[in-house]
Design an enzyme around this catalytic site. Structure first.
Site, PDB file in Angstrom:
ATOM      1  N   CYS A   1      93.696  36.040  -3.711  1.00  0.00           N
ATOM      2  CA  CYS A   1      93.661  35.843  -2.260  1.00  0.00           C
ATOM      3  C   CYS A   1      94.955  36.405  -1.680  1.00  0.00           C
ATOM      4  CB  CYS A   1      93.546  34.367  -1.915  1.00  0.00           C
ATOM      5  SG  CYS A   1      93.181  34.087  -0.167  1.00  0.00           S
TER       6      CYS A   1
ATOM      7  N   CYS B   1      96.542  35.113   1.138  1.00  0.00           N
ATOM      8  CA  CYS B   1      97.265  34.223   2.062  1.00  0.00           C
ATOM      9  C   CYS B   1      98.664  33.822   1.581  1.00  0.00           C
ATOM     10  CB  CYS B   1      96.439  32.987   2.390  1.00  0.00           C
ATOM     11  SG  CYS B   1      96.137  31.902   0.999  1.00  0.00           S
TER      12      CYS B   1
ATOM     13  N   CYS C   1      94.152  35.234   5.014  1.00  0.00           N
ATOM     14  CA  CYS C   1      93.672  35.657   3.696  1.00  0.00           C
ATOM     15  C   CYS C   1      93.350  37.147   3.609  1.00  0.00           C
ATOM     16  CB  CYS C   1      92.460  34.816   3.290  1.00  0.00           C
ATOM     17  SG  CYS C   1      92.837  33.040   3.230  1.00  0.00           S
TER      18      CYS C   1
ATOM     19  N   LYS D   1      83.146  27.887   0.008  1.00  0.00           N
ATOM     20  CA  LYS D   1      84.472  27.364   0.335  1.00  0.00           C
ATOM     21  C   LYS D   1      84.486  27.020   1.821  1.00  0.00           C
ATOM     22  CE  LYS D   1      89.389  28.409   0.334  1.00  0.00           C
ATOM     23  NZ  LYS D   1      90.442  29.341  -0.050  1.00  0.00           N
TER      24      LYS D   1
ATOM     25  N   ARG E   1      98.780  23.911   1.356  1.00  0.00           N
ATOM     26  CA  ARG E   1      99.448  24.951   2.145  1.00  0.00           C
ATOM     27  C   ARG E   1     100.963  24.755   2.151  1.00  0.00           C
ATOM     28  NH1 ARG E   1      94.741  25.696   6.759  1.00  0.00           N
ATOM     29  NH2 ARG E   1      93.143  26.291   5.231  1.00  0.00           N
TER      30      ARG E   1
ATOM     31  N   ARG F   1      91.290  29.238   9.679  1.00  0.00           N
ATOM     32  CA  ARG F   1      90.487  30.064   8.776  1.00  0.00           C
ATOM     33  C   ARG F   1      88.976  29.954   9.054  1.00  0.00           C
ATOM     34  NH1 ARG F   1      94.802  31.192   5.773  1.00  0.00           N
ATOM     35  NH2 ARG F   1      95.790  29.734   4.311  1.00  0.00           N
TER      36      ARG F   1
ATOM     37  N   GLU G   1      75.357  31.889   0.255  1.00  0.00           N
ATOM     38  CA  GLU G   1      76.638  32.425  -0.245  1.00  0.00           C
ATOM     39  C   GLU G   1      76.601  32.550  -1.770  1.00  0.00           C
ATOM     40  OE1 GLU G   1      79.311  33.690   0.804  1.00  0.00           O
ATOM     41  OE2 GLU G   1      79.726  33.103   2.867  1.00  0.00           O
TER      42      GLU G   1
ATOM     43  N   LYS H   1      84.007  24.072  -2.910  1.00  0.00           N
ATOM     44  CA  LYS H   1      85.348  23.614  -2.584  1.00  0.00           C
ATOM     45  C   LYS H   1      85.408  23.166  -1.132  1.00  0.00           C
ATOM     46  CE  LYS H   1      89.965  25.335  -2.193  1.00  0.00           C
ATOM     47  NZ  LYS H   1      90.774  26.493  -2.099  1.00  0.00           N
TER      48      LYS H   1
ATOM     49  N   SER I   1      93.764  19.633  -2.968  1.00  0.00           N
ATOM     50  CA  SER I   1      95.036  18.936  -2.782  1.00  0.00           C
ATOM     51  C   SER I   1      94.899  17.638  -1.983  1.00  0.00           C
ATOM     52  CB  SER I   1      96.038  19.876  -2.106  1.00  0.00           C
ATOM     53  OG  SER I   1      95.515  20.377  -0.887  1.00  0.00           O
TER      54      SER I   1
ATOM     55  N   TYR J   1      94.258  18.745  -9.831  1.00  0.00           N
ATOM     56  CA  TYR J   1      95.668  18.442 -10.064  1.00  0.00           C
ATOM     57  C   TYR J   1      95.818  17.212 -10.946  1.00  0.00           C
ATOM     58  CZ  TYR J   1      95.771  21.717  -6.244  1.00  0.00           C
ATOM     59  OH  TYR J   1      95.555  22.832  -5.485  1.00  0.00           O
TER      60      TYR J   1
HETATM   61  C1  PBG Z   1      93.746  30.284  -0.910  1.00  0.00           C
HETATM   62  C2  PBG Z   1      93.428  28.931  -1.407  1.00  0.00           C
HETATM   63  C3  PBG Z   1      93.527  27.679  -0.769  1.00  0.00           C
HETATM   64  C4  PBG Z   1      93.201  26.714  -1.722  1.00  0.00           C
HETATM   65  C5  PBG Z   1      92.903  27.393  -2.892  1.00  0.00           C
HETATM   66  N1  PBG Z   1      93.015  28.773  -2.671  1.00  0.00           N
HETATM   67  C6  PBG Z   1      93.982  27.313   0.575  1.00  0.00           C
HETATM   68  C7  PBG Z   1      93.265  27.693   1.775  1.00  0.00           C
HETATM   69  O1  PBG Z   1      92.210  28.333   1.771  1.00  0.00           O
HETATM   70  O2  PBG Z   1      93.814  27.383   2.824  1.00  0.00           O
HETATM   71  C8  PBG Z   1      93.208  25.226  -1.508  1.00  0.00           C
HETATM   72  C9  PBG Z   1      93.488  24.408  -2.709  1.00  0.00           C
HETATM   73  C10 PBG Z   1      93.808  22.981  -2.448  1.00  0.00           C
HETATM   74  O3  PBG Z   1      93.841  22.484  -1.308  1.00  0.00           O
HETATM   75  O4  PBG Z   1      94.062  22.303  -3.450  1.00  0.00           O
HETATM   76  N2  PBG Z   1      92.958  30.797   0.097  1.00  0.00           N
END
Ligand code: PBG
Length: 324
Positions: free
Chosen positions: A121, A123, A131, A196, A206, A218, A234, A249, A275, A314
């Site tokens: 990615c 970003c 991204c 996603k 972030r 986003r 998708e 996700k 996260s 995590y």
């Molecule tokens: C990158 C990405 C993100 C996450 C994984 N790959 C962040 C986003 O899209 O803002 C999030 C992972 C997490 O919150 O644990 N694009």
């Protein structure tokens, strides 16, 4: 089906032995993929404030970490990079000596059978935090594809075992598949972040990856939380384009999506326990509001029960220790 008192469901719940025998779903450390944040510099181990117990690690410390992960029976990690320099086009994403590229080499050198997946990615590498490339205040889909291909190739050249595009640009799985094949990496699988969603649960990440967009959000590329059929479209597209594993996700707010995808496609499904899902439990535990360990195991088991074959989390080390 009410044949009480002939049938009493409580008979099979009487003690842990019988509960174990009839349990339909179980976790093992082999279910987990641990996300790691790799940063530049030496001997760095910065705890991420919003994610207690998670760190930004420099390559030397990632090496040590890899040994421990392997010893816990966790089969794979997914790497996120925090580069020293960011620019408009995120060119440091394909620096052969970037933190991710160096970490791949360092891990594979000592732990060749620990699977190294890389997040593909832009970003983390763009100065604006989006991204992809910005044109006319929007992320330009087709121009971004080339950058993503360069990034994926660069990870493969460094020795990555699998690439995981998370940008949500249209057509990126096919573009990356072609690029890998043309560059002699036909056997590197793609784990696609297929469904996603644009989610508040990415908040702590972030901070960790230093990838908050500097303007806007986003929502013009990540999915809308109200949609479920769209997730199936998708996934269908990504499979057509060559995805080997499809991902949902976040995980917990989207368990219904995991189940629909598993039922409809029968493909390997990954779920990303993101996260925010992690930090909520850590925070409640700290406040003394919940038993954090039980909440962790229950969350992970629910993701597996929903149909996930693998869980990016995590909690991987904590949960593996409980399962030991
Ligand atoms: C990158 C990405 C993100 C996450 C994984 N790959 C962040 C986003 O899209 O803002 C999030 C992972 C997490 O919150 O644990 N694009």
């Amino acid at each position: 089906m009410s044949n009480f008192p002939i049938y009493r469901p409580r008979r099979l719940r009487a003690n842990e032995t019988i509960r174990r025998m009839v349990r339909e779903n179980n976790l093992t450390p082999a279910d987990f993929i641990l996300p790691l944040f790799v940063t530049y510099g030496k001997n760095i181990k910065n705890e991420i404030k919003s994610m207690p117990g998670q760190f930004q690690l420099s390559v030397d410390n990632i090496k040590k970490e890899a040994r421990e992960i392997k010893a816990l029976g966790i089969p794979a990690v997914i790497l996120f990079g925090i580069p020293e320099h960011k620019d408009e086009e995120g060119t440091s994403a394909f620096d052969p000596h970037g933190p991710v590229q160096e970490a791949i080499k360092a891990i594979k050198d000592k732990n060749p059978d620990l699977m190294v997946i890389t997040d593909v990615c832009m970003c983390e590498y763009t100065s604006h935090g989006h991204c992809g490339i910005i044109k006319n205040k929007d992320v330009d889909n087709d121009a971004t594809l080339e950058l993503l291909c360069n990034e994926a190739i660069s990870h493969a050249e460094a020795g990555a075992d699998m690439v995981a595009p998370s940008d949500m640009m249209d057509g990126r799985v096919g573009a990356i598949r072609d690029a890998l094949d043309e560059n002699n990496f036909p056997n590197i699988p793609i784990m696609a972040y297929s469904a996603k969603y644009a989610s508040a649960f990415y908040g702590p990440f972030r901070d960790a990856a230093e990838s908050t967009p500097k303007f806007g959000d986003r929502r013009s590329y990540q999915m809308d939380a109200g949609n479920s059929d769209e997730a199936l479209r998708e996934v269908a597209l990504d499979i057509e384009e060559g995805a080997d594993i499809v991902m949902v996700k976040p995980a917990l707010p989207y368990l219904d999506i995991i189940r629909r995808i598993k039922d409809q496609f029968g493909y390997p499904v990954a779920a990303y326990n993101v996260s925010g899902e992690y930090s909520m439990i850590k925070a409640a535990e700290k406040m003394g509001w919940m038993d954090g360990e039980r909440a962790m195991m229950e969350s992970l088991l629910s993701i597996k029960r929903a149909g996930a074959d693998m869980i990016l989390t995590y909690f991987a080390k904590d949960a593996a220790k409980v399962l030991r």
